[in-house]
Write a protein that holds these residues in place. Structure first.
Motif, PDB file in Angstrom:
ATOM      1  N   ALA A  43       0.835  -1.208   0.000  1.00  0.00           N
ATOM      2  CA  ALA A  43       0.000   0.000   0.000  1.00  0.00           C
ATOM      3  C   ALA A  43       0.870   1.258   0.000  1.00  0.00           C
ATOM      4  CB  ALA A  43      -0.934  -0.005   1.206  1.00  0.00           C
ATOM      5  N   GLY A  44       0.659   2.100  -0.997  1.00  0.00           N
ATOM      6  CA  GLY A  44       1.403   3.341  -1.115  1.00  0.00           C
ATOM      7  C   GLY A  44       2.751   3.206  -1.802  1.00  0.00           C
ATOM      8  N   GLY A  85      15.725  -5.087   5.111  1.00  0.00           N
ATOM      9  CA  GLY A  85      15.329  -5.913   3.975  1.00  0.00           C
ATOM     10  C   GLY A  85      13.842  -5.894   3.682  1.00  0.00           C
ATOM     11  N   ILE A  86      13.053  -5.327   4.601  1.00  0.00           N
ATOM     12  CA  ILE A  86      11.604  -5.267   4.406  1.00  0.00           C
ATOM     13  C   ILE A  86      11.145  -3.809   4.436  1.00  0.00           C
ATOM     14  CG2 ILE A  86      11.309  -7.550   5.471  1.00  0.00           C
ATOM     15  CD1 ILE A  86      10.050  -6.019   7.912  1.00  0.00           C
ATOM     16  N   VAL A  87       9.881  -3.595   4.213  1.00  0.00           N
ATOM     17  CA  VAL A  87       9.283  -2.278   4.381  1.00  0.00           C
ATOM     18  C   VAL A  87       9.019  -2.125   5.877  1.00  0.00           C
ATOM     19  CG1 VAL A  87       7.261  -0.859   3.883  1.00  0.00           C
ATOM     20  CG2 VAL A  87       8.250  -2.308   2.088  1.00  0.00           C
ATOM     21  N   LYS A  92       1.903  -1.564   9.537  1.00  0.00           N
ATOM     22  CA  LYS A  92       1.761  -2.735   8.660  1.00  0.00           C
ATOM     23  C   LYS A  92       2.264  -4.002   9.345  1.00  0.00           C
ATOM     24  CE  LYS A  92       1.832   0.015   4.438  1.00  0.00           C
ATOM     25  NZ  LYS A  92       2.531   0.349   3.195  1.00  0.00           N
ATOM     26  N   ILE A  93       3.297  -3.877  10.163  1.00  0.00           N
ATOM     27  CA  ILE A  93       3.776  -5.035  10.928  1.00  0.00           C
ATOM     28  C   ILE A  93       2.712  -5.465  11.930  1.00  0.00           C
ATOM     29  CG2 ILE A  93       5.477  -5.779  12.646  1.00  0.00           C
ATOM     30  CD1 ILE A  93       7.503  -3.897  11.109  1.00  0.00           C
ATOM     31  N   VAL A 156      -9.334  -1.577  -2.667  1.00  0.00           N
ATOM     32  CA  VAL A 156      -8.302  -1.531  -3.709  1.00  0.00           C
ATOM     33  C   VAL A 156      -7.217  -2.573  -3.421  1.00  0.00           C
ATOM     34  CG1 VAL A 156      -6.533  -0.090  -4.815  1.00  0.00           C
ATOM     35  CG2 VAL A 156      -8.793   0.869  -4.308  1.00  0.00           C
ATOM     36  N   ILE A 157      -6.784  -2.659  -2.161  1.00  0.00           N
ATOM     37  CA  ILE A 157      -5.782  -3.668  -1.790  1.00  0.00           C
ATOM     38  C   ILE A 157      -6.340  -5.066  -2.016  1.00  0.00           C
ATOM     39  CG2 ILE A 157      -4.558  -4.715   0.169  1.00  0.00           C
ATOM     40  CD1 ILE A 157      -4.123  -1.851   1.222  1.00  0.00           C
ATOM     41  N   VAL A 158      -7.575  -5.305  -1.589  1.00  0.00           N
ATOM     42  CA  VAL A 158      -8.166  -6.641  -1.744  1.00  0.00           C
ATOM     43  C   VAL A 158      -8.312  -6.987  -3.225  1.00  0.00           C
ATOM     44  CG1 VAL A 158     -10.236  -8.044  -1.321  1.00  0.00           C
ATOM     45  CG2 VAL A 158      -9.238  -6.678   0.526  1.00  0.00           C
TER      46      VAL A 158
END
Length: 181
Positions: A43-44, A85-87, A92-93, A156-158
């Motif tokens: 997202a984003g 290594g991740i966002v 979000k976590i 939108v994500i789904v």
């Protein structure tokens, strides 16, 4: 010359992902869970960002095994926040950990994740137009996921997740991967 969806041109990772994975019907609950989390992290951001970091995400998130993620606490959140290594998004976590709890609650209530997801299209990939950002199945599933405690699951994500997992066939009409009419 192979004709594919326009978004898949321009970067070898996108092309390979499109040609081998995107839109392939996924009916494994754990794999759907993984892809939902990755779409939430996207997202984003551009999807290429997530693709480049996907192996790091898999390592950081213990292979996206819900039982493991559900047991995480603040120390794990801090570990992930330090992982370049991740966002690194605390929200979000936290959502990913919440997803694990929601997924397991569904399972414990006798509601398997994959059949639940596929029930929104009666078990058959729903045909998109190749240019959609939302869909009736995605809108309905977004509401149902939120009701079960999932976060970062707006329509939108789904919809993007359903495209990626082949629940919605939204390859562009001229794409070689689009299923026959």
């Amino acid at each position: 010359m192979t004709v594919r969806c326009r978004w898949a041109e321009g970067h070898p990772l996108l092309t390979a992902y499109h040609d081998a994975e995107w839109g392939v019907p996924e009916r494994d609950s754990r794999a759907l869970f993984e892809k939902l989390i990755l779409d939430g992290f996207q997202a984003g951001l551009a999807w290429i960002t997530i693709l480049k970091k996907r192996d790091s995400f898999r390592a950081a998130f213990d292979g996206f095994v819900p039982e493991r993620i559900a047991g995480w606490g603040e120390g794990d959140v801090e570990r992930l926040m330090a992982d370049a290594g991740i966002v690194r998004s605390r929200a979000k976590i936290a959502a990913a950990i919440g997803h694990a709890h929601a997924y397991l609650a569904m399972r414990d209530a006798g509601e398997a994740f994959a059949p639940f997801v596929w029930s929104f299209v009666d078990g058959v990939p729903w045909r998109g137009t190749g240019s959609m950002v939302r869909s009736p199945p995605g809108d309905a599933l977004s509401v149902a996921l939120k009701a079960r405690g999932f976060k970062f699951v707006g329509p939108v994500i789904v919809h993007a997740w359903l495209q990626a997992t082949g629940v919605i066939d939204d390859h562009e009409p001229q794409c070689f991967r689009r299923r026959g009419e």
